[in-house]
Design an enzyme around this catalytic site. Structure first.
Site, mmCIF file in Angstrom:
data_model
loop_
_atom_site.group_PDB
_atom_site.id
_atom_site.type_symbol
_atom_site.label_atom_id
_atom_site.label_comp_id
_atom_site.label_asym_id
_atom_site.label_seq_id
_atom_site.Cartn_x
_atom_site.Cartn_y
_atom_site.Cartn_z
ATOM 1 N N GLY A 11 -14.938 -20.337 -7.945
ATOM 2 C CA GLY A 11 -15.939 -19.661 -7.126
ATOM 3 C C GLY A 11 -17.265 -19.508 -7.838
ATOM 4 O O GLY A 11 -17.948 -18.491 -7.688
ATOM 5 N N SER A 108 -11.270 -6.091 -5.168
ATOM 6 C CA SER A 108 -12.312 -5.364 -4.458
ATOM 7 C C SER A 108 -11.883 -3.913 -4.313
ATOM 8 O O SER A 108 -10.698 -3.613 -4.168
ATOM 9 C CB SER A 108 -12.533 -5.983 -3.076
ATOM 10 N N SER A 109 -12.852 -3.014 -4.303
ATOM 11 C CA SER A 109 -12.522 -1.592 -4.170
ATOM 12 C C SER A 109 -11.984 -1.246 -2.788
ATOM 13 O O SER A 109 -11.483 -0.136 -2.577
ATOM 14 C CB SER A 109 -13.757 -0.739 -4.485
ATOM 15 N N CYS A 110 -12.037 -2.190 -1.840
ATOM 16 C CA CYS A 110 -11.485 -1.934 -0.509
ATOM 17 C C CYS A 110 -9.960 -1.882 -0.524
ATOM 18 O O CYS A 110 -9.337 -1.559 0.489
ATOM 19 C CB CYS A 110 -11.957 -2.975 0.490
ATOM 20 N N TYR A 137 -8.340 -8.402 4.472
ATOM 21 C CA TYR A 137 -8.926 -8.768 3.180
ATOM 22 C C TYR A 137 -8.330 -7.919 2.060
ATOM 23 O O TYR A 137 -7.990 -8.423 0.988
ATOM 24 C CB TYR A 137 -10.448 -8.577 3.236
ATOM 25 N N LYS A 141 -6.165 -9.065 -1.299
ATOM 26 C CA LYS A 141 -6.557 -8.713 -2.663
ATOM 27 C C LYS A 141 -5.448 -7.946 -3.381
ATOM 28 O O LYS A 141 -5.216 -8.142 -4.581
ATOM 29 C CB LYS A 141 -7.851 -7.897 -2.651
ATOM 30 N N ASN A 166 -19.280 -1.501 -5.176
ATOM 31 C CA ASN A 166 -20.274 -2.236 -4.386
ATOM 32 C C ASN A 166 -21.236 -2.978 -5.313
ATOM 33 O O ASN A 166 -21.793 -2.387 -6.238
ATOM 34 C CB ASN A 166 -21.073 -1.265 -3.511
ATOM 35 N N LEU A 167 -21.445 -4.252 -5.019
ATOM 36 C CA LEU A 167 -22.248 -5.110 -5.883
ATOM 37 C C LEU A 167 -23.558 -5.515 -5.217
ATOM 38 O O LEU A 167 -23.668 -5.559 -3.995
ATOM 39 C CB LEU A 167 -21.471 -6.376 -6.246
ATOM 40 N N HIS A 180 -24.847 -6.989 2.884
ATOM 41 C CA HIS A 180 -24.514 -5.617 2.539
ATOM 42 C C HIS A 180 -25.799 -4.794 2.437
ATOM 43 O O HIS A 180 -26.904 -5.302 2.602
ATOM 44 C CB HIS A 180 -23.703 -5.580 1.243
ATOM 45 N N ARG A 210 -22.647 6.319 -2.008
ATOM 46 C CA ARG A 210 -22.106 5.045 -2.465
ATOM 47 C C ARG A 210 -22.506 4.795 -3.916
ATOM 48 O O ARG A 210 -23.516 5.310 -4.414
ATOM 49 C CB ARG A 210 -22.617 3.889 -1.596
#
Length: 314
Positions: A11, A108-110, A137, A141, A166-167, A180, A210
């Protein structure tokens, strides 16, 4: 990792993958291998097996994934689950089969419950229901995290996982329909400045809090973990502090130099009231973020101004 170790970045063209490439190259790693999706379809087992057999990478960063916003996640949940699980299964299993020394899987934090206590600790995984809008998703993960854990237990593989907050950063997506919050605000304030608009509208009350991490800091943390961490637990990566969306909007407004007003549209949803990661485990390894939010957004805006219009509106 040695400077001449053979490192595969899956990636490498994405927001995170391109940052990992910059970080590795900047630190003097000279034997990095990559493949575009046209050259290697990571969802096809035979292609991934052939790649690992021929290239024999020693270290692997798994930053490849199918990603998207709320609309995409809601519309194509089966694709998000299938595509991401296939990518993870193929890479992680072949890393084991072909003797990769170490692998880092990027989650991912999700993955955490929608109503997890704040700040969110690594052990809160599996303690509650997921956010429905990105459940597919998140499940994919979580599958990657569990693969790394169980391959470590059964086969002794040195496979680790990292969960970023969050990036934002260079190479971000500025499409207003799919981006985002930070790239969306940068573009909206910039266009409002150019058009002489008197106001910029932001969704909701502006009260949700956030946490935001500059992507080059994330890459530095990932290389640090590859060299300094070898544990079963996944590791949160963040800055350990958050702010209101209204405060974020004021920072972006100042960076862009927009002189109008910010108006809140309270008819729009706020989303989760707060999402902040506990980064105690990360900081115990000797790493802490370097880039302040205003400085990071300034870098993003400078990069944005240099891009051709068709790229930033993709």
């Amino acid at each position: 990792m040695e400077k001449n170790s053979k490192i595969y970045v899956a990636g490498h063209r994405g927001l995170v993958g391109s940052s990992i490439m910059r970080c590795l190259e900047g630190q003097g790693y000279s034997n990095i291998i990559t493949r575009t999706s046209k050259e290697l379809n990571l969802m096809r087992q035979a292609e991934v097996e052939k790649f690992f057999e021929e290239e024999k990478p020693e270290y692997v960063f798994v930053a490849a994934a199918k990603v998207g916003g709320i609309v995409a996640n809601n519309t194509y949940p089966a694709e998000f689950l299938y595509n991401n699980l296939m990518i993870e299964l193929n890479i992680i299993h072949n890393a084991y089969v072909h003797g990769v020394k170490k692998l880092l899987f990027l989650g991912s934090s999700c993955i955490y419950p929608k109503l997890a206590p704040q700040p969110i600790k690594e052990e809160y995984l599996f303690t509650g229901l997921l956010e429905p809008t990105n459940e597919a998703y998140a499940v994919a993960k979580i599958g990657g995290i569990e693969m790394c854990k169980f391959y470590r237990r059964q086969y002794g593989c040195d496979f680790i996982s990292a969960m970023p907050t969050n990036l934002y950063g260079i190479n971000d997506n500025f499409n207003l329909e799919t981006s985002h919050v930070i790239p969306a605000l940068v573009r909206r304030f910039h266009e409002a400045k150019l058009n002489g608009d008197a106001e910029v509208v932001i969704w909701g009350s502006g009260e949700p809090r956030r946490e935001f991490l500059y992507v080059d800091d994330l890459a530095d943390a990932l290389v640090h973990l590859m060299n300094n961490y070898s544990g079963e637990s996944h590791v949160n990566i963040g800055v350990g502090e958050d702010l209101k969306i209204s405060e974020l909007a004021e920072i972006v407004k100042e960076v862009v130099g927009y002189g109008g007003e910010i108006v809140k549209d309270s008819s729009k949803p706020d989303g989760t009231p707060r999402k902040l990661l506990d980064v105690s485990l990360l900081e115990s390894t000797g790493w802490k973020h370097k880039t302040g939010l205003a400085d990071g957004i300034s870098k993003v805006y400078a990069w944005y101004l240099e891009q051709p219009e068709d790229k930033i509106k993709r």
